[in-house]
Design a protein around this motif. Structure first.
Motif, PDB file in Angstrom:
ATOM      1  N   VAL A   5       0.812  -1.447  -0.168  1.00 43.20           N
ATOM      2  CA  VAL A   5       0.093   0.106   0.362  1.00 43.20           C
ATOM      3  C   VAL A   5       0.736   1.430   0.199  1.00 43.20           C
ATOM      4  O   VAL A   5       1.792   1.661   1.001  1.00 43.20           O
ATOM      5  CB  VAL A   5      -0.784  -0.029   1.022  1.00 43.20           C
ATOM      6  CG1 VAL A   5      -2.060   1.062   1.567  1.00 43.20           C
ATOM      7  CG2 VAL A   5      -1.787  -0.922   1.139  1.00 43.20           C
ATOM      8  N   LYS A   6       0.928   1.735  -0.815  1.00 43.45           N
ATOM      9  CA  LYS A   6       1.836   3.169  -0.919  1.00 43.45           C
ATOM     10  C   LYS A   6       0.612   3.968  -0.943  1.00 43.45           C
ATOM     11  O   LYS A   6       1.853   5.613  -1.399  1.00 43.45           O
ATOM     12  CB  LYS A   6       2.647   3.043  -2.890  1.00 43.45           C
ATOM     13  CG  LYS A   6       3.068   1.835  -3.133  1.00 43.45           C
ATOM     14  CD  LYS A   6       3.787   1.874  -4.157  1.00 43.45           C
ATOM     15  CE  LYS A   6       4.624   0.067  -4.532  1.00 43.45           C
ATOM     16  NZ  LYS A   6       5.092   0.054  -5.209  1.00 43.45           N
ATOM     17  N   ASP A   7      -0.381   4.402  -0.523  1.00 34.88           N
ATOM     18  CA  ASP A   7      -0.995   5.530  -0.196  1.00 34.88           C
ATOM     19  C   ASP A   7      -1.512   5.623   1.187  1.00 34.88           C
ATOM     20  O   ASP A   7      -1.434   4.970   1.638  1.00 34.88           O
ATOM     21  CB  ASP A   7      -2.125   5.052  -0.912  1.00 34.88           C
ATOM     22  CG  ASP A   7      -3.655   7.148  -1.076  1.00 34.88           C
ATOM     23  OD1 ASP A   7      -3.321   7.230  -1.412  1.00 34.88           O
ATOM     24  OD2 ASP A   7      -4.542   6.285  -0.314  1.00 34.88           O
ATOM     25  N   ASP A   8      -0.899   6.775   2.076  1.00 30.90           N
ATOM     26  CA  ASP A   8      -1.173   7.437   2.871  1.00 30.90           C
ATOM     27  C   ASP A   8      -2.629   6.969   3.889  1.00 30.90           C
ATOM     28  O   ASP A   8      -2.299   6.243   5.088  1.00 30.90           O
ATOM     29  CB  ASP A   8      -0.389   8.374   3.698  1.00 30.90           C
ATOM     30  CG  ASP A   8       1.531   8.376   3.309  1.00 30.90           C
ATOM     31  OD1 ASP A   8       1.291   7.343   3.051  1.00 30.90           O
ATOM     32  OD2 ASP A   8       1.715  10.109   3.366  1.00 30.90           O
ATOM     33  N   ARG A   9      -3.234   7.357   3.129  1.00 26.74           N
ATOM     34  CA  ARG A   9      -4.877   7.591   3.445  1.00 26.74           C
ATOM     35  C   ARG A   9      -5.277   5.915   3.763  1.00 26.74           C
ATOM     36  O   ARG A   9      -6.308   5.147   4.189  1.00 26.74           O
ATOM     37  CB  ARG A   9      -5.412   8.009   2.711  1.00 26.74           C
ATOM     38  CG  ARG A   9      -5.446   9.782   2.605  1.00 26.74           C
ATOM     39  CD  ARG A   9      -5.875  11.016   1.879  1.00 26.74           C
ATOM     40  NE  ARG A   9      -7.616  11.153   2.062  1.00 26.74           N
ATOM     41  CZ  ARG A   9      -8.545  10.518   0.947  1.00 26.74           C
ATOM     42  NH1 ARG A   9      -8.577  11.915  -0.273  1.00 26.74           N
ATOM     43  NH2 ARG A   9     -10.018  10.421   0.854  1.00 26.74           N
ATOM     44  N   THR A  10      -4.824   5.426   2.116  1.00 29.05           N
ATOM     45  CA  THR A  10      -5.308   4.301   2.599  1.00 29.05           C
ATOM     46  C   THR A  10      -4.639   2.481   4.093  1.00 29.05           C
ATOM     47  O   THR A  10      -5.544   2.339   3.936  1.00 29.05           O
ATOM     48  CB  THR A  10      -5.064   3.490   1.067  1.00 29.05           C
ATOM     49  OG1 THR A  10      -5.696   3.961   0.371  1.00 29.05           O
ATOM     50  CG2 THR A  10      -4.983   1.352   1.220  1.00 29.05           C
TER      51      THR A  10
END
Length: 79
Positions: A5-10
């Motif tokens: 997962v490269k998305d901070d929000r996810t």
């Protein structure tokens, strides 16, 4: 078999849900994806979901044979 997962929000959303449900990250992701799959699958109208089955049924040739009512009555206990 790993996901990254490269998305901070996810990442934050998965961690919040995991903490709330007291589950591991893997369990949380699996649970969320399975629930979304079931929800999405149910959103497809029944007629559309059955279309492939109906097409397969129509592909069988007509035999002209008649159903044996006595046989089916016996099977269902209606002698």
């Amino acid at each position: 078999m790993a996901f990254s997962v490269k998305d901070d929000r996810t990442d934050a959303a998965v961690r919040r849900l995991a903490k709330l449900k007291n589950m591991s990250l893997t369990e949380t992701i699996r649970d969320a994806v399975e629930q979304e799959y079931q929800r999405s699958r149910g959103a497809i109208p029944l007629a559309q979901r059955l279309q492939a089955l109906a097409e397969r049924y129509r592909a069988f040739p007509e035999t002209g044979a008649q159903a044996d009512k006595a046989f089916f009555d016996d099977l269902s206990g209606n002698s």
